[in-house]
Design an enzyme around this catalytic site. Structure first.
Site, mmCIF file in Angstrom:
data_model
loop_
_atom_site.group_PDB
_atom_site.id
_atom_site.type_symbol
_atom_site.label_atom_id
_atom_site.label_comp_id
_atom_site.label_asym_id
_atom_site.label_seq_id
_atom_site.Cartn_x
_atom_site.Cartn_y
_atom_site.Cartn_z
ATOM 1 N N HIS A 179 101.178 -23.901 -49.596
ATOM 2 C CA HIS A 179 100.082 -22.951 -49.763
ATOM 3 C C HIS A 179 98.695 -23.573 -49.617
ATOM 4 O O HIS A 179 97.688 -22.866 -49.770
ATOM 5 C CB HIS A 179 100.181 -22.268 -51.133
ATOM 6 C CG HIS A 179 101.453 -21.495 -51.312
ATOM 7 N ND1 HIS A 179 102.586 -22.061 -51.853
ATOM 8 C CD2 HIS A 179 101.763 -20.211 -51.001
ATOM 9 C CE1 HIS A 179 103.547 -21.150 -51.889
ATOM 10 N NE2 HIS A 179 103.086 -20.030 -51.380
ATOM 11 N N GLY A 208 89.003 -18.644 -60.059
ATOM 12 C CA GLY A 208 89.978 -17.712 -59.517
ATOM 13 C C GLY A 208 89.548 -17.171 -58.168
ATOM 14 O O GLY A 208 90.357 -17.036 -57.250
ATOM 15 N N ARG A 248 83.900 -17.807 -55.020
ATOM 16 C CA ARG A 248 83.208 -18.619 -56.021
ATOM 17 C C ARG A 248 83.381 -20.092 -55.698
ATOM 18 O O ARG A 248 82.460 -20.897 -55.894
ATOM 19 C CB ARG A 248 83.751 -18.312 -57.420
ATOM 20 C CG ARG A 248 83.041 -19.026 -58.553
ATOM 21 C CD ARG A 248 81.606 -18.560 -58.690
ATOM 22 N NE ARG A 248 81.519 -17.134 -58.951
ATOM 23 C CZ ARG A 248 80.381 -16.450 -58.966
ATOM 24 N NH1 ARG A 248 79.241 -17.063 -58.722
ATOM 25 N NH2 ARG A 248 80.367 -15.155 -59.207
ATOM 26 N N ARG A 297 95.625 -17.985 -46.610
ATOM 27 C CA ARG A 297 95.561 -16.737 -47.370
ATOM 28 C C ARG A 297 94.147 -16.430 -47.866
ATOM 29 O O ARG A 297 93.959 -15.697 -48.832
ATOM 30 C CB ARG A 297 96.543 -16.758 -48.550
ATOM 31 C CG ARG A 297 98.005 -16.862 -48.146
ATOM 32 C CD ARG A 297 98.922 -17.053 -49.342
ATOM 33 N NE ARG A 297 100.311 -17.143 -48.937
ATOM 34 C CZ ARG A 297 101.219 -16.180 -49.120
ATOM 35 N NH1 ARG A 297 100.860 -15.051 -49.705
ATOM 36 N NH2 ARG A 297 102.462 -16.332 -48.722
ATOM 37 N N ARG A 348 89.632 -25.295 -65.176
ATOM 38 C CA ARG A 348 89.461 -23.887 -64.799
ATOM 39 C C ARG A 348 88.058 -23.429 -65.163
ATOM 40 O O ARG A 348 87.569 -23.690 -66.271
ATOM 41 C CB ARG A 348 90.498 -23.023 -65.496
ATOM 42 C CG ARG A 348 90.192 -21.517 -65.415
ATOM 43 C CD ARG A 348 91.401 -20.657 -65.666
ATOM 44 N NE ARG A 348 91.051 -19.326 -66.128
ATOM 45 C CZ ARG A 348 90.451 -18.388 -65.394
ATOM 46 N NH1 ARG A 348 90.087 -18.663 -64.150
ATOM 47 N NH2 ARG A 348 90.193 -17.200 -65.909
ATOM 48 N N SER A 406 86.143 -16.228 -65.888
ATOM 49 C CA SER A 406 85.514 -15.232 -66.744
ATOM 50 C C SER A 406 86.504 -14.761 -67.802
ATOM 51 O O SER A 406 87.716 -14.940 -67.666
ATOM 52 C CB SER A 406 85.024 -14.040 -65.910
ATOM 53 O OG SER A 406 86.105 -13.454 -65.205
ATOM 54 N N ASP A 446 82.497 -9.651 -70.132
ATOM 55 C CA ASP A 446 82.759 -8.306 -70.661
ATOM 56 C C ASP A 446 83.125 -8.415 -72.133
ATOM 57 O O ASP A 446 83.581 -9.465 -72.598
ATOM 58 C CB ASP A 446 83.907 -7.640 -69.891
ATOM 59 C CG ASP A 446 83.650 -7.585 -68.396
ATOM 60 O OD1 ASP A 446 82.981 -6.628 -67.962
ATOM 61 O OD2 ASP A 446 84.099 -8.494 -67.685
ATOM 62 N N ARG A 465 75.631 -12.565 -64.041
ATOM 63 C CA ARG A 465 76.846 -13.362 -63.831
ATOM 64 C C ARG A 465 76.510 -14.650 -63.089
ATOM 65 O O ARG A 465 77.005 -15.717 -63.412
ATOM 66 C CB ARG A 465 77.885 -12.567 -63.031
ATOM 67 C CG ARG A 465 78.603 -11.492 -63.816
ATOM 68 C CD ARG A 465 79.468 -10.635 -62.897
ATOM 69 N NE ARG A 465 80.029 -9.506 -63.615
ATOM 70 C CZ ARG A 465 81.300 -9.440 -64.039
ATOM 71 N NH1 ARG A 465 82.112 -10.448 -63.816
ATOM 72 N NH2 ARG A 465 81.730 -8.380 -64.680
#
Length: 232
Positions: free
Chosen positions: A4, A20, A24, A43, A87, A90, A204, A217
């Site tokens: 991958h 993620g 970004r 991908r 990682r 958010s 959030d 953000r």
């Protein structure tokens, strides 16, 4: 080259930042790294390697959810020799004292997923952050004047929950907030003996129903990214 990730082993650094969102990853590479170059776009999941203050750093998009991040972290570790995975994502807050734009360091990650139960014959495994990396993040945040919250978070398989009060049972036990990847990251890292930490920006709020704008953000995530890069 793994299944991958389209890269040679030497293309990827031992320290990898894991947003993620692949866009970004692109934003980080363009704004924080010097001499950054794309090593994979399979991908549409971009991966870049460049330098930050003279140190080789990679940033790899992982997609959403535990299965996706499990695939990328497994390959980064076993095919490319990654030893430190951070990682940067958010989260939604569960506690009233946590505000939008706050940064959470995930000490541990509860989960409603069955991924780990598959590996442990339905027993419960407790995914936790690397201790040294966590302590270093706390000290770095203090030295940079970055306010943080730290504790247990929930890694959920569900984004659109049918029960609007589902979060309350987790909040009652002190869980700080929810996201969708950290429990898998910590589990894969534990299995292969590498260091991992999740740094999360609250975008959030499940209690107040607040959320931050696109512009906010950008500013808040920049602080989180800076903290992650300082750890490297």
């Amino acid at each position: 080259m793994s299944l991958h990730i389209r890269a040679e082993k030497e293309d990827i650094a031992e320290t990898v930042l894991l947003p993620g969102d692949p866009l970004r990853a692109k934003w980080i590479a363009e704004n924080f790294l010097t001499e950054a170059r794309l090593y994979s776009d399979i991908r549409g999941m971009y991966g870049f390697t460049g330098s930050y203050k003279g140190k080789k750093i990679s940033v790899q998009g992982t997609g959403m959810g535990m299965p996706s991040i499990s695939i990328y972290t497994h390959e980064l570790i076993n095919d490319y020799g990654a030893r430190q995975l951070i990682r940067i994502g958010s989260a939604g807050a569960y506690q009233p004292y946590i505000k939008v734009r706050d940064i959470i360091l995930a000490m541990s990650a509860s989960t409603n997923s069955n991924i780990n139960r598959i590996h442990f014959n339905q027993d419960s495994f407790a995914p936790t952050a690397d201790h040294e990396l966590f302590i270093k993040a706390v000290k770095t945040a203090e030295s940079k004047g970055i306010a943080i919250k730290s504790g247990n978070i929930l890694t959920s398989d569900v984004f659109y929950d049918n029960d609007p009060d589902y979060y309350k049972k987790w909040a009652e036990y002190g869980v700080l907030g929810v996201e969708m990847e950290t429990a898998a990251l910590y589990s894969v890292a534990a299995r292969f003996g590498v260091r991992a930490l999740a740094i999360l920006t609250v975008t959030d709020h499940l209690v107040t129903r607040e959320s931050i704008t696109v512009e906010e953000r950008q500013t808040s995530l920049e602080e989180m990214v800076t903290l992650a890069l300082q750890l490297a």
